[in-house]
Design a protein around this motif. Sequence first.
Motif, PDB file in Angstrom:
ATOM      1  N   THR A 530       0.826  -1.212   0.000  1.00  0.00           N
ATOM      2  CA  THR A 530       0.000   0.000   0.000  1.00  0.00           C
ATOM      3  C   THR A 530       0.856   1.257   0.000  1.00  0.00           C
ATOM      4  N   ALA A 531       1.980   1.217   0.702  1.00  0.00           N
ATOM      5  CA  ALA A 531       2.886   2.373   0.685  1.00  0.00           C
ATOM      6  C   ALA A 531       3.443   2.595  -0.716  1.00  0.00           C
ATOM      7  N   SER A 532       3.832   1.510  -1.378  1.00  0.00           N
ATOM      8  CA  SER A 532       4.301   1.642  -2.758  1.00  0.00           C
ATOM      9  C   SER A 532       3.214   2.204  -3.654  1.00  0.00           C
ATOM     10  N   ASP A 533       1.979   1.744  -3.442  1.00  0.00           N
ATOM     11  CA  ASP A 533       0.858   2.249  -4.236  1.00  0.00           C
ATOM     12  C   ASP A 533       0.739   3.765  -4.102  1.00  0.00           C
ATOM     13  N   ALA A 534       0.768   4.227  -2.863  1.00  0.00           N
ATOM     14  CA  ALA A 534       0.601   5.665  -2.621  1.00  0.00           C
ATOM     15  C   ALA A 534       1.726   6.463  -3.269  1.00  0.00           C
ATOM     16  N   LEU A 535       2.956   6.007  -3.079  1.00  0.00           N
ATOM     17  CA  LEU A 535       4.097   6.746  -3.629  1.00  0.00           C
ATOM     18  C   LEU A 535       4.111   6.680  -5.157  1.00  0.00           C
ATOM     19  N   MET A 553       9.337  -0.781   7.209  1.00  0.00           N
ATOM     20  CA  MET A 553       9.198  -0.942   5.762  1.00  0.00           C
ATOM     21  C   MET A 553       8.976   0.383   5.051  1.00  0.00           C
ATOM     22  N   ALA A 554       8.010   1.155   5.532  1.00  0.00           N
ATOM     23  CA  ALA A 554       7.684   2.407   4.846  1.00  0.00           C
ATOM     24  C   ALA A 554       8.861   3.378   4.901  1.00  0.00           C
ATOM     25  N   GLY A 555       9.622   3.345   5.983  1.00  0.00           N
ATOM     26  CA  GLY A 555      10.805   4.199   6.069  1.00  0.00           C
ATOM     27  C   GLY A 555      11.818   3.866   4.988  1.00  0.00           C
ATOM     28  N   SER A 556      12.006   2.569   4.736  1.00  0.00           N
ATOM     29  CA  SER A 556      12.914   2.158   3.663  1.00  0.00           C
ATOM     30  C   SER A 556      12.437   2.705   2.326  1.00  0.00           C
ATOM     31  N   LEU A 557      11.132   2.643   2.083  1.00  0.00           N
ATOM     32  CA  LEU A 557      10.575   3.136   0.822  1.00  0.00           C
ATOM     33  C   LEU A 557      10.743   4.645   0.694  1.00  0.00           C
ATOM     34  N   LEU A 558      10.570   5.355   1.804  1.00  0.00           N
ATOM     35  CA  LEU A 558      10.710   6.807   1.760  1.00  0.00           C
ATOM     36  C   LEU A 558      12.154   7.220   1.464  1.00  0.00           C
TER      37      LEU A 558
END
Length: 899
Positions: A530-535, A553-558
């Motif tokens: 879902t984080a990937s979807d938003a970004l 996880m989301a921190g890694s994506l950011l």
Amino acid sequence: MSTKPDHNPQQLLAQLATSLQRNDLSAAYEQALQLSTLGALPIVELFSVTAAETEAGRGQRSVALFRQWLDQTQSPGTYAVLFNLGVTLANLNDDHGAETCYRRAIELNPQFIEAHMNLGTLLERKGQVIDAIAVWNQATALANPNVPSERPFHVQALNNLGRVLENNKNLPLAEEMMMKSLALDPHQPKVLTHVIHLRQKQCKWPVFAPIAGITHEEMVDATSALAMLSASDDPQVQLEAARRFVAEKVIPPVEPALAPAEGYQHKRIRIGYLSSDLCSHAVSILTAELYELHDRQHFEVYAFSWTREDGTPLRARVKAAMDHYIRIDTMTDEEAAQCIRAHEIDVLIDLHGLTLGTRPNILSYRPAPVQLTYLGFPGTTALPCIDYVIADRFVLPEHLAPFMSEQPLYVPECFQINDRKREIGPRPTRADVGLPDDAFVFCSFNNNFKFTEDVFSAWMRILQRVPHSVLWLVSDHQVVRDNLRAEAQRLGVDPQRIYFAERATPSAYLARYGVADLFLDTLPFNAGTTASDALWAGLPLLTVAGNTFCARMAGSLLHAVGLPELITHSLQEYEDTAVQLAAQPERIAAMKQHLQDTRSNCILFDSPRFVRHMENALRSVVKTPAAPAITTTAPKEKTMKLPAHTPIENPERVINFMVRTVWGLTDPARFYQLMEEARALCVPGTYLGDNLFTWGKSNSPFEDKAFVQAWESNTQNDADRAIAWRRYILACAAYHCAQVEGDFVECGVYRGTGIKTVVDYFGKDNFNKTFWGYDTYDYNPVEHHTFEGQADGLFKEIQARFDGYDNVRLVKGLLPQSLEGNSPDKIAFLHIDLNSAEFEIAVLDALFDRVTPGGMVVLDDYEWSGQYRLQKMAEDAWFDARKYRVFPLPTGQGLVIKR
């Protein structure tokens, strides 16, 4: 008309008692049959004999005895016999027969609780869920919980109802059933596990609310590994939950391991993906492009899948991206592991972890030298046969690695793969999705069970501090919507400020992010897909980095999209940052523009870059055996060291088989020397096993249950049994060639026994090749090529034998002429049995060049004596001219492996 045996029932009963005492089951069964024919077999003895027969694997004999007893006997206990017959039929997968028996038993004894219980289970298995619920409701009415002997049935019926209701998304009623069960018996940790996760899914807080007779510690101990990802940010607690799962549900590592510890020597590294989520699922949403982007020059990609066919384009795309897509849903865990081992997978990547549908016991057999976990479960699996987890140094910093049972296999940037081909639909208006135009829209489209009381309270404080703001969530369950609005009311926030999105197509779902202002992440279980979807859709995301893999996880994506300023480290900082950003629309706009401008080249969405990093990491852990020492002295033939696995315990015993002339090669030392030469001729990447008998699943055809079943259903005469080993060579060679590109061909079908045995060995529904069968007997009746029945339309009989075998294609005509325009371009398996060098060489001329590298040619009767051997000399010259050597097998056949 049959007559009843002339026996005295009392004498037969005495004999039966003696036979049972001596465990002479054969005699006991015959005596029971005679007594049942007389209508004189007591129920106790009936149950004793049928139980023994069923335990011995002879369930059909039990069925016959039950039915004869029912035909000949009148008894008030008939309902119990019908019940036991139903149980036996259910175990034999005769669901219709079992259902009939259970219903008849209930008609005879409407108070018979056990029949209601089994009938409900059977109906559930058949997909008749509503009917199953009705039957179990009847069982709860019949079983009085105040009567000790009936209470277990009442409790089990409640548990069954709770499980089925949960699976059918009726969460409140499912919890109600299970809470009633726990009230009657609080010592049910598995039921408690469901209750805790049901509360999470309903946002019914506190999740660990007191339950009579159950301590807080018992609740924590009963929390599943998946539920614990959301329940605790303590890595030690998550590790302990995973260890409990493994201790309760996973078999210990099986010794010896199936895969060689030293690995394989392949030209290309073989990656195997293990999953049931290769469909429209979060895992495939992320990984679809991963499979497509693997470097085929250096990697070969396999899927071992038990995925449902959901008919989606995503599933079709994932399947098409695999070099080899192999279904294992009909296999046991051990059979699936054997299948993986047979493909000599270098690195097996489990995409499940401890999520729903996982099959961790496959890994316990160690079917690959290196096994790792990725994506499916963002926490430690505690599985002893998982070696590595793919991670980056933010999502799994070194100080947290001790809380993982797996070693980190670090990629240099971000751990998560993404798919650049996801389409974003036209952006809707806020009115289209029911949102106010003038509000600041916070959203969180995470799974509801990730919502916690603490995080939701922080969200409500954010709404209180940001006037004209709303919170946009997604939920399919009305109970969740009601609970969250009630909690908002309790915390002083107007529940009308909480909005819920409806389900949408993937592209429309992604487009919705365009109307939100800021995504609010969850803790301790962050957004992943879902984080990937938003970004990807251009929406900034605010997260809290915690102390576990799933909380980072989301921190890694950011970091990977260049927005590390959106990573906070406490709920207070998270709350304050959300409020600040809502007051700075220009910062939000700048972040959205940044995501749009860098989407095509940022680390997170540079999928080719990630795949190269991942492949480099895999290279670092792939195992390859040490190169063999070079020697200039040939070993003495008689003192040659045998391989670790020999075809049979005593290789000399082959000469004592039923038909001695079959065994043209009786010197085991020569056999192994030629085997080494054959192995040297194989290109790296083919599948030659330790010896020619371990291509299959056993060192003996008579220990290979799948072969025995196929063999016994295709035995035509005594001669067939005499050459069982020869048929097993075909089955095992086919087991190898099924993994090689190309179709199967047999020239010399005769009665079709060879083809049918091979296809039945796989199971005709699992055999994914086309098997071409050619013959000459109607057109070329040379002296030694004829047999009885040949002139009587035998071809039609053989065609009828393969009725329903859609993957078998029979061709009638003279060889090699019948091959022209009617044969495959690529061949993996070529079996020739024409008893004539002239015709066999003609077939080789036509087909040998079409055999793909690693494919096999099996020549029947190659080592037979007499005129057969003289004729084969011509074939030796044919292969010598092409720099091939025929490898004689102990069965008298010859083998050539295509380079």
